[in-house]
Design a protein around this motif. Structure first.
Motif, PDB file in Angstrom:
ATOM      1  N   MET A   1       0.840  -1.175   0.000  1.00  0.00           N
ATOM      2  CA  MET A   1       0.000   0.000   0.000  1.00  0.00           C
ATOM      3  C   MET A   1       0.886   1.240   0.000  1.00  0.00           C
ATOM      4  SD  MET A   1      -3.107   0.932   2.485  1.00  0.00           S
ATOM      5  CE  MET A   1      -2.579   1.948   3.814  1.00  0.00           C
ATOM      6  N   MET A   2       0.589   2.163  -0.862  1.00  0.00           N
ATOM      7  CA  MET A   2       1.348   3.394  -0.983  1.00  0.00           C
ATOM      8  C   MET A   2       1.034   4.324   0.175  1.00  0.00           C
ATOM      9  SD  MET A   2       3.193   4.207  -3.913  1.00  0.00           S
ATOM     10  CE  MET A   2       3.513   5.798  -4.587  1.00  0.00           C
ATOM     11  N   ARG A   3       2.061   4.865   0.798  1.00  0.00           N
ATOM     12  CA  ARG A   3       1.885   5.840   1.861  1.00  0.00           C
ATOM     13  C   ARG A   3       1.935   7.238   1.263  1.00  0.00           C
ATOM     14  NH1 ARG A   3       6.563   3.370   5.070  1.00  0.00           N
ATOM     15  NH2 ARG A   3       6.063   1.329   4.352  1.00  0.00           N
ATOM     16  N   PRO A   4       1.406   8.223   1.970  1.00  0.00           N
ATOM     17  CA  PRO A   4       1.470   9.587   1.444  1.00  0.00           C
ATOM     18  C   PRO A   4       2.912  10.013   1.236  1.00  0.00           C
ATOM     19  CG  PRO A   4       0.063   9.480   3.396  1.00  0.00           C
ATOM     20  CD  PRO A   4       0.717   8.137   3.236  1.00  0.00           C
ATOM     21  N   GLU A   5       3.128  10.804   0.201  1.00  0.00           N
ATOM     22  CA  GLU A   5       4.456  11.278  -0.132  1.00  0.00           C
ATOM     23  C   GLU A   5       4.987  12.193   0.972  1.00  0.00           C
ATOM     24  OE1 GLU A   5       6.095  14.098  -3.575  1.00  0.00           O
ATOM     25  OE2 GLU A   5       4.862  12.427  -4.244  1.00  0.00           O
ATOM     26  N   MET A   6       6.279  12.087   1.231  1.00  0.00           N
ATOM     27  CA  MET A   6       6.910  12.930   2.239  1.00  0.00           C
ATOM     28  C   MET A   6       6.914  14.374   1.766  1.00  0.00           C
ATOM     29  SD  MET A   6      10.253  10.826   3.558  1.00  0.00           S
ATOM     30  CE  MET A   6      11.163  11.131   2.066  1.00  0.00           C
ATOM     31  N   THR A   7       6.750  15.280   2.696  1.00  0.00           N
ATOM     32  CA  THR A   7       6.876  16.699   2.419  1.00  0.00           C
ATOM     33  C   THR A   7       8.080  17.202   3.187  1.00  0.00           C
ATOM     34  OG1 THR A   7       4.487  16.899   2.189  1.00  0.00           O
ATOM     35  CG2 THR A   7       5.731  18.923   2.522  1.00  0.00           C
ATOM     36  N   LEU A   8       9.009  17.823   2.475  1.00  0.00           N
ATOM     37  CA  LEU A   8      10.225  18.329   3.092  1.00  0.00           C
ATOM     38  C   LEU A   8      10.261  19.841   2.984  1.00  0.00           C
ATOM     39  CD1 LEU A   8      12.842  15.840   1.573  1.00  0.00           C
ATOM     40  CD2 LEU A   8      11.768  15.718   3.815  1.00  0.00           C
ATOM     41  N   SER A   9      10.832  20.491   3.984  1.00  0.00           N
ATOM     42  CA  SER A   9      11.074  21.925   3.878  1.00  0.00           C
ATOM     43  C   SER A   9      12.113  22.148   2.785  1.00  0.00           C
ATOM     44  CB  SER A   9      11.589  22.470   5.212  1.00  0.00           C
ATOM     45  OG  SER A   9      12.910  22.001   5.450  1.00  0.00           O
ATOM     46  N   ASP A  10      12.214  23.385   2.320  1.00  0.00           N
ATOM     47  CA  ASP A  10      13.218  23.698   1.307  1.00  0.00           C
ATOM     48  C   ASP A  10      14.620  23.374   1.823  1.00  0.00           C
ATOM     49  OD1 ASP A  10      11.260  24.549  -0.449  1.00  0.00           O
ATOM     50  OD2 ASP A  10      11.598  26.685  -0.074  1.00  0.00           O
ATOM     51  N   PHE A  11      14.872  23.694   3.096  1.00  0.00           N
ATOM     52  CA  PHE A  11      16.181  23.402   3.676  1.00  0.00           C
ATOM     53  C   PHE A  11      16.447  21.901   3.678  1.00  0.00           C
ATOM     54  CE2 PHE A  11      18.916  22.129   7.134  1.00  0.00           C
ATOM     55  CZ  PHE A  11      20.038  22.908   6.909  1.00  0.00           C
ATOM     56  N   ASP A  12      15.468  21.108   4.166  1.00  0.00           N
ATOM     57  CA  ASP A  12      15.646  19.654   4.227  1.00  0.00           C
ATOM     58  C   ASP A  12      15.851  19.063   2.839  1.00  0.00           C
ATOM     59  OD1 ASP A  12      15.516  19.580   6.986  1.00  0.00           O
ATOM     60  OD2 ASP A  12      13.412  18.956   7.048  1.00  0.00           O
ATOM     61  N   LEU A  13      15.106  19.559   1.852  1.00  0.00           N
ATOM     62  CA  LEU A  13      15.273  19.069   0.487  1.00  0.00           C
ATOM     63  C   LEU A  13      16.670  19.386  -0.023  1.00  0.00           C
ATOM     64  CD1 LEU A  13      14.140  17.749  -2.061  1.00  0.00           C
ATOM     65  CD2 LEU A  13      13.219  19.993  -2.707  1.00  0.00           C
ATOM     66  N   GLY A  14      17.146  20.608   0.224  1.00  0.00           N
ATOM     67  CA  GLY A  14      18.490  20.982  -0.204  1.00  0.00           C
ATOM     68  C   GLY A  14      19.563  20.156   0.486  1.00  0.00           C
ATOM     69  N   LEU A  15      19.390  19.910   1.785  1.00  0.00           N
ATOM     70  CA  LEU A  15      20.334  19.085   2.528  1.00  0.00           C
ATOM     71  C   LEU A  15      20.370  17.675   1.951  1.00  0.00           C
ATOM     72  CD1 LEU A  15      22.246  18.686   4.967  1.00  0.00           C
ATOM     73  CD2 LEU A  15      20.196  18.138   6.317  1.00  0.00           C
ATOM     74  N   LEU A  16      19.204  17.091   1.756  1.00  0.00           N
ATOM     75  CA  LEU A  16      19.110  15.739   1.205  1.00  0.00           C
ATOM     76  C   LEU A  16      19.754  15.658  -0.173  1.00  0.00           C
ATOM     77  CD1 LEU A  16      18.003  12.845   1.443  1.00  0.00           C
ATOM     78  CD2 LEU A  16      15.853  13.700   0.500  1.00  0.00           C
ATOM     79  N   LEU A  17      19.413  16.596  -1.047  1.00  0.00           N
ATOM     80  CA  LEU A  17      19.988  16.580  -2.395  1.00  0.00           C
ATOM     81  C   LEU A  17      21.496  16.763  -2.362  1.00  0.00           C
ATOM     82  CD1 LEU A  17      17.417  18.624  -4.473  1.00  0.00           C
ATOM     83  CD2 LEU A  17      17.878  16.173  -4.582  1.00  0.00           C
ATOM     84  N   GLY A  18      21.971  17.675  -1.525  1.00  0.00           N
ATOM     85  CA  GLY A  18      23.407  17.906  -1.445  1.00  0.00           C
ATOM     86  C   GLY A  18      24.161  16.657  -1.033  1.00  0.00           C
ATOM     87  N   ILE A  19      23.635  15.959  -0.044  1.00  0.00           N
ATOM     88  CA  ILE A  19      24.296  14.730   0.416  1.00  0.00           C
ATOM     89  C   ILE A  19      24.248  13.668  -0.683  1.00  0.00           C
ATOM     90  CG2 ILE A  19      24.211  12.821   2.058  1.00  0.00           C
ATOM     91  CD1 ILE A  19      23.013  14.872   4.075  1.00  0.00           C
ATOM     92  N   LEU A  20      23.075  13.464  -1.278  1.00  0.00           N
ATOM     93  CA  LEU A  20      22.942  12.398  -2.279  1.00  0.00           C
ATOM     94  C   LEU A  20      23.734  12.698  -3.539  1.00  0.00           C
ATOM     95  CD1 LEU A  20      19.198  11.368  -1.904  1.00  0.00           C
ATOM     96  CD2 LEU A  20      21.239  10.340  -0.869  1.00  0.00           C
ATOM     97  N   ILE A  21      23.715  13.943  -3.999  1.00  0.00           N
ATOM     98  CA  ILE A  21      24.465  14.286  -5.209  1.00  0.00           C
ATOM     99  C   ILE A  21      25.967  14.211  -4.935  1.00  0.00           C
ATOM    100  CG2 ILE A  21      25.058  16.198  -6.750  1.00  0.00           C
ATOM    101  CD1 ILE A  21      22.049  16.945  -6.697  1.00  0.00           C
ATOM    102  N   GLY A  22      26.395  14.684  -3.774  1.00  0.00           N
ATOM    103  CA  GLY A  22      27.816  14.726  -3.478  1.00  0.00           C
ATOM    104  C   GLY A  22      28.417  13.409  -3.023  1.00  0.00           C
ATOM    105  N   GLU A  23      27.646  12.606  -2.295  1.00  0.00           N
ATOM    106  CA  GLU A  23      28.200  11.405  -1.669  1.00  0.00           C
ATOM    107  C   GLU A  23      27.454  10.120  -2.005  1.00  0.00           C
ATOM    108  OE1 GLU A  23      30.982  11.277   0.134  1.00  0.00           O
ATOM    109  OE2 GLU A  23      31.303  13.436   0.026  1.00  0.00           O
ATOM    110  N   GLY A  24      26.292  10.220  -2.644  1.00  0.00           N
ATOM    111  CA  GLY A  24      25.452   9.046  -2.844  1.00  0.00           C
ATOM    112  C   GLY A  24      25.928   8.120  -3.945  1.00  0.00           C
ATOM    113  N   HIS A  25      25.638   6.850  -3.751  1.00  0.00           N
ATOM    114  CA  HIS A  25      25.859   5.826  -4.776  1.00  0.00           C
ATOM    115  C   HIS A  25      24.491   5.302  -5.180  1.00  0.00           C
ATOM    116  CE1 HIS A  25      27.389   2.417  -6.980  1.00  0.00           C
ATOM    117  NE2 HIS A  25      26.548   1.667  -6.300  1.00  0.00           N
ATOM    118  N   PHE A  26      24.184   5.405  -6.447  1.00  0.00           N
ATOM    119  CA  PHE A  26      22.904   4.949  -6.983  1.00  0.00           C
ATOM    120  C   PHE A  26      23.151   3.622  -7.664  1.00  0.00           C
ATOM    121  CE2 PHE A  26      22.978   9.527  -6.799  1.00  0.00           C
ATOM    122  CZ  PHE A  26      21.761   9.853  -6.246  1.00  0.00           C
TER     123      PHE A  26
END
Length: 113
Positions: A1-26
């Motif tokens: 069952m699909m849960r509601p999509e997470m809502t992030l503040s602009d700061f949290d989204l930027g933090l998450l993206l910065g970490i994943l783009i800079g250090e993440g392995h996909f």
């Protein structure tokens, strides 16, 4: 069952993206996709933020290998598919970092996401 999509503040989204783009392995383990981040144990508080921002993700370690001490954060399964991918698909990663965008798209293609 699909849960509601997470809502992030602009700061949290930027933090998450910065970490994943800079250090993440996909990538994945051959059966399922996963995104991992491996960093020195001195970044433990940053890993705490990843756990907060991505419910269902896991933190492993600390590991001690080759003179390094590090943690490894991972998200896969339903938390990846139902929560994180919709967020990443909404942001223009391709305009921020072409290499990270290519790795992200390759993971999605390989695992038919």
């Amino acid at each position: 069952m699909m849960r509601p999509e997470m809502t992030l503040s602009d700061f949290d989204l930027g933090l998450l993206l910065g970490i994943l783009i800079g250090e993440g392995h996909f990538g994945g383990d051959g059966r399922q996709p996963q995104i991992t981040v491996r960093m020195h144990v001195r970044h433990e508080r940053l890993f705490d933020q990843l756990l907060r921002l991505c419910p269902g993700s896991k933190l492993y370690g600390p590991y001690h290998h080759g003179g390094r001490s590090y943690y490894q954060w991972m998200i896969r399964g339903a938390p990846l598919r139902e929560h994180l991918l919709p967020i990443l698909d909404r942001v223009p990663i391709d305009t921020i970092d072409e290499h990270a965008f290519t790795r992200y798209q390759d993971m999605k293609r390989k695992y038919a996401l």
